[in-house]
Write an enzyme that holds these catalytic residues in place. Structure first.
Site, PDB file in Angstrom:
ATOM      1  N   ASP A  41       0.873  -1.162   0.000  1.00 43.81           N
ATOM      2  CA  ASP A  41       0.000   0.000   0.000  1.00 43.81           C
ATOM      3  C   ASP A  41       0.921   1.225   0.000  1.00 43.81           C
ATOM      4  O   ASP A  41       2.107   1.117   0.342  1.00 43.81           O
ATOM      5  CB  ASP A  41      -0.891  -0.026   1.240  1.00 43.81           C
ATOM      6  CG  ASP A  41      -1.722   1.228   1.369  1.00 43.81           C
ATOM      7  OD1 ASP A  41      -2.399   1.601   0.402  1.00 43.81           O
ATOM      8  OD2 ASP A  41      -1.672   1.861   2.454  1.00 43.81           O
TER       9      ASP A  41
ATOM     10  N   ASP B  98       0.208   5.158   1.027  1.00 42.61           N
ATOM     11  CA  ASP B  98       0.151   6.057   2.183  1.00 42.61           C
ATOM     12  C   ASP B  98       0.160   5.275   3.490  1.00 42.61           C
ATOM     13  O   ASP B  98      -0.692   4.409   3.705  1.00 42.61           O
ATOM     14  CB  ASP B  98      -1.126   6.909   2.143  1.00 42.61           C
ATOM     15  CG  ASP B  98      -1.215   7.773   0.904  1.00 42.61           C
ATOM     16  OD1 ASP B  98      -1.283   9.003   1.052  1.00 42.61           O
ATOM     17  OD2 ASP B  98      -1.229   7.223  -0.220  1.00 42.61           O
TER      18      ASP B  98
END
Length: 221
Positions: free
Chosen positions: A13, A15
């Site tokens: 992922d 952020d």
């Protein structure tokens, strides 16, 4: 992951997992608040909601939900501010670059699967010098269904040429772990990310949990 075979790929992922985008989110939200005559909010108050995206920023910053008549204007203003400076203060988490270099040295492709729109993700990845290093970047623009649906993870593996069953997905949100499970991948939840209730990570049913970036490095060895 010493007891496991070498991963066919490691997907992250964006952020709160691979990169620390919170400083720019905090800067933009407080700048927008000041433009509307409001005082800045404490950084920690904003930081823990960053992984929930712009909608959460408007909720935290102005107490507005999408159905409120002022929501769209604030949401648009925030995204315009963010787009103008996606990588002013954003950087890889400390200790993350050695992880990526270790994967590269072992010939294990790594990539990014994010719910961040390509409008923001592409220039950000490029500004951090990651565009030429990562094997794939998949955003919501590239698929019909967002995480926790596994479509984005399947597409990333297809483009890399990796078997999802032997790939790993690393994330800091419950939807990341759910997406990884839905794709039949090994999952690692990172507690150092933007998590409103860090203790809740233990309930996400991830295969492994990394409290720190150093922990993640050990799990990926």
């Amino acid at each position: 992951m010493k007891s496991e075979p070498i991963p066919s790929a490691v997907l992250f992922d964006l952020d709160g997992t691979l990169i620390d985008t919170a400083p720019d989110f905090i800067r933009c939200l407080n700048q927008l608040r000041q433009q509307h005559g409001l005082t800045p909010l404490p950084a920690d108050h904003i930081r823990r909601s960053v992984s929930n995206g712009a909608r959460a920023m408007i909720r935290v910053g102005f107490g507005l939900e999408p159905e409120h008549p002022d929501y769209i204007a604030k949401h648009t203003e925030f995204l315009d501010l963010y787009e103008a400076g996606v990588a002013i203060e954003t950087a890889l988490f400390d200790g993350m670059d050695p992880i990526l270099k270790a994967l590269e040295a072992r010939g294990i492709p790594w990539g990014i699967v994010t719910n961040k729109p390509v409008r923001f993700a592409a220039p950000l990845v490029d500004a951090l010098g990651l565009a030429q290093r990562c094997a794939v970047v998949i955003c919501p623009d590239h698929v019909a269904e967002r995480k926790p649906h596994p479509e984005a993870l399947f597409l990333a593996c297809k483009q890399i040429g990796a078997d999802p069953a032997s790939a790993v997905y690393v994330g800091d949100h419950e939807r990341d772990i759910e997406a990884g499970r839905n794709a039949g991948m090994r999952t690692i939840a990172v507690r150092y990310g933007y998590i409103e209730e860090p203790e809740s990570v233990d309930l996400w049913q991830a295969d492994l949990v990394a409290d720190t970036v150093d922990d993640l490095a050990k799990l990926l060895q």
